[in-house]
Design a protein around this motif. Structure first.
Motif, PDB file in Angstrom:
ATOM      1  N   ARG A 122       2.887   2.798   9.896  1.00  0.00           N
ATOM      2  CA  ARG A 122       1.368   3.995   9.622  1.00  0.00           C
ATOM      3  C   ARG A 122       0.656   3.004  10.465  1.00  0.00           C
ATOM      4  O   ARG A 122      -0.006   1.931   9.071  1.00  0.00           O
ATOM      5  N   GLY A 123      -0.015   2.753  11.582  1.00  0.00           N
ATOM      6  CA  GLY A 123      -0.838   1.858  11.706  1.00  0.00           C
ATOM      7  C   GLY A 123      -0.267   0.539  11.072  1.00  0.00           C
ATOM      8  O   GLY A 123       0.685  -0.004  11.776  1.00  0.00           O
ATOM      9  N   ASP A 124      -1.665  -0.581  10.279  1.00  0.00           N
ATOM     10  CA  ASP A 124      -1.147  -1.753  10.271  1.00  0.00           C
ATOM     11  C   ASP A 124      -0.706  -1.996   8.649  1.00  0.00           C
ATOM     12  O   ASP A 124      -0.509  -3.150   8.045  1.00  0.00           O
ATOM     13  N   HIS A 125       0.637  -0.569   8.324  1.00  0.00           N
ATOM     14  CA  HIS A 125       0.984  -1.049   7.050  1.00  0.00           C
ATOM     15  C   HIS A 125       2.028  -0.190   7.417  1.00  0.00           C
ATOM     16  O   HIS A 125       3.148   1.001   8.205  1.00  0.00           O
ATOM     17  N   ALA A 126       2.936  -0.043   6.156  1.00  0.00           N
ATOM     18  CA  ALA A 126       4.945  -0.086   6.587  1.00  0.00           C
ATOM     19  C   ALA A 126       4.680   0.745   4.920  1.00  0.00           C
ATOM     20  O   ALA A 126       4.437   0.128   4.426  1.00  0.00           O
ATOM     21  N   GLU A 127       4.940   2.315   4.840  1.00  0.00           N
ATOM     22  CA  GLU A 127       5.629   2.749   3.335  1.00  0.00           C
ATOM     23  C   GLU A 127       7.326   1.711   3.797  1.00  0.00           C
ATOM     24  O   GLU A 127       8.225   2.694   4.020  1.00  0.00           O
ATOM     25  N   ILE A 128       8.117   1.654   2.266  1.00  0.00           N
ATOM     26  CA  ILE A 128       9.088   2.051   2.268  1.00  0.00           C
ATOM     27  C   ILE A 128       9.484   2.426   0.754  1.00  0.00           C
ATOM     28  O   ILE A 128       9.075   2.323   0.024  1.00  0.00           O
ATOM     29  N   VAL A 129       9.879   3.202   0.762  1.00  0.00           N
ATOM     30  CA  VAL A 129      10.771   4.528   0.487  1.00  0.00           C
ATOM     31  C   VAL A 129      12.093   4.331   0.197  1.00  0.00           C
ATOM     32  O   VAL A 129      12.354   3.878   0.677  1.00  0.00           O
ATOM     33  N   ALA A 130      12.071   4.911  -1.346  1.00  0.00           N
ATOM     34  CA  ALA A 130      14.103   5.350  -1.809  1.00  0.00           C
ATOM     35  C   ALA A 130      13.416   6.638  -2.960  1.00  0.00           C
ATOM     36  O   ALA A 130      12.756   6.400  -3.645  1.00  0.00           O
ATOM     37  N   ARG A 131      14.297   7.452  -2.569  1.00  0.00           N
ATOM     38  CA  ARG A 131      14.418   8.848  -3.367  1.00  0.00           C
ATOM     39  C   ARG A 131      16.213   8.313  -3.997  1.00  0.00           C
ATOM     40  O   ARG A 131      16.799   8.669  -3.582  1.00  0.00           O
ATOM     41  N   GLY A 132      15.618   9.093  -5.139  1.00  0.00           N
ATOM     42  CA  GLY A 132      17.232   8.981  -5.963  1.00  0.00           C
ATOM     43  C   GLY A 132      17.321  10.853  -6.353  1.00  0.00           C
ATOM     44  O   GLY A 132      16.977  11.053  -6.039  1.00  0.00           O
ATOM     45  N   ASP A 133      18.836  10.758  -7.461  1.00  0.00           N
ATOM     46  CA  ASP A 133      18.586  12.220  -7.567  1.00  0.00           C
ATOM     47  C   ASP A 133      17.748  13.064  -8.804  1.00  0.00           C
ATOM     48  O   ASP A 133      17.618  12.288 -10.252  1.00  0.00           O
ATOM     49  N   GLY A 134      16.372  12.852  -8.510  1.00  0.00           N
ATOM     50  CA  GLY A 134      15.336  12.869  -9.014  1.00  0.00           C
ATOM     51  C   GLY A 134      13.891  11.645  -9.312  1.00  0.00           C
ATOM     52  O   GLY A 134      13.132  12.222  -9.055  1.00  0.00           O
TER      53      GLY A 134
END
Length: 372
Positions: A290-302
């Motif tokens: 996203r533009g000049d940054h990166a989103e690092i995301v993780a999702r578990g069971d909840g």
């Protein structure tokens, strides 16, 4: 046999050679170390049929001879002795180890049953030992494939070493990661050789021979033994039979890329490890630009986690998302210390990781297909 030898040198050589004793030897005599004393030199050798290691130590040889002693017991005993000269005296059945205020009597194993040690071919060339060890470390992780994977694809579980003129190239793969690492070396003649060695074995050899220069011997015609040696340590190792996957065909071309994103590799690896905590199984992290940054995301069971890091993007649409196994991503970034460029194609095509500081390393990494 009767000799006098420095305790530190003896203990270090016995400890080093004992790493080439199998945990469960197929024959009892291979639980021993072969000691050969002559001409004021003591050679200590270990052998497990696939790999042999020989360490040499200066010694005062009162009488020559060859004996086989329980290996790990000798290593433990010599390590406990005081820093002094040690006398080794052997008769038909025992070895007496004597140091000031200390004496041990160790049983001998039948030397006549000890197999002949393999010999490595003549050295093909030399390289800086520390740089060679670093190169092996950089690619070894990708060779630690599961047993199932090794059975499916020929060459998995090994590190390929290829000589190309005055350059060595090391690579490995587990079908999801392909790191390439090069280093300079000095061949003794025209060099165009390739060998494949089991990754844990080569990693251990390189780590134990990590100072000074290392001589490297590629197998000769019809000979499956390779060699690695420093001034006082020599290893002969059986190379693996069979081919290696044609990984060069899997390296994406930069001119075909959609674009690229540039990161601080340590920052990207730390972000991936941090958010991956919430994933208990089937781990993956999503990287969204996203533009000049990166989103690092993780999702578990909840649980869920996200973090944002700075990036520079060129040619990639805002919102481009790609997912990786966090362990695979961090191991491919680990050898890099400065800015890294990741060439991007589609969310399901392999990416190419290249350093921007000239580090002789690059890697191909397969993304994880995400179900929408």
């Amino acid at each position: 046999m009767k000799i006098n030898v420095d305790q530190r040198a003896l203990a270090d050589a016995a400890r080093w050679a004992s790493r080439y004793i199998a945990d469960k030897p197929t024959v009892p005599v291979l639980s021993g170390l072969l000691l050969n004393a002559h001409d004021d030199v003591l050679t200590i050798s270990g052998f497990d049929y696939d790999t042999s290691g020989r360490a040499t130590v200066a010694a005062d040889t009162a009488s020559s001879g060859s004996i086989v002693v329980p290996g790990r017991l000798l290593a433990d005993v010599t390590a406990t002795l005081p820093d002094s000269m040690v006398e080794l005296t052997a008769d038909d059945d025992t070895l007496t180890v004597t140091a000031p205020g200390n004496q041990f009597t160790l049983p001998l194993l039948p030397a006549r049953e000890y197999p002949a040690l393999p010999k490595a071919p003549a050295p093909t060339g030399t390289a800086d030992a520390a740089e060679f060890a670093a190169a092996v470390k950089d690619v070894a992780t990708a060779a630690m494939a599961t047993k199932d994977a090794v059975g499916q694809v020929e060459g998995l579980g090994g590190i390929r070493i290829r000589a190309q003129g005055e350059r060595l190239e090391l690579t490995a793969t587990d079908r999801y990661r392909i790191p390439f690492r090069t280093l300079p070396w000095q061949p003794n003649g025209p060099a165009d050789d390739t060998m494949l060695i089991t990754a844990p074995i080569l990693a251990d050899i390189a780590k134990s021979l990590s100072s000074g220069e290392v001589s490297i011997s590629f197998p000769g015609p019809g000979d499956g033994m390779a060699g690695f040696a420093t001034t006082d340590r020599t290893v002969a190792v059986r190379t693996r039979v069979g081919g290696f996957p044609p990984v060069e065909n899997l390296v994406p071309k930069t001119e075909a890329a959609t674009g690229y994103a540039e990161f601080d590799p340590a920052e990207l690896a730390a972000a991936a490890r941090r958010v991956a905590i919430v994933r208990e199984k089937n781990k993956l992290v999503r990287v969204t630009l996203r533009g000049d940054h990166a989103e690092i995301v993780a999702r578990g069971d909840g649980p869920a986690a996200s973090t944002s890091i700075e990036t520079t993007v060129d040619g990639v649409d805002d919102g481009f998302e790609i997912a990786f196994d966090p362990e695979y991503l961090t191991t491919m970034l680990a050898p890099l210390g400065d800015r890294v460029r990741i060439w991007l194609y589609t969310p399901t095509r392999p990416v190419l990781i290249e350093p921007l500081d000239g580090t002789p390393y690059r890697a191909v990494l397969m993304p994880v297909r995400v179900k929408q």
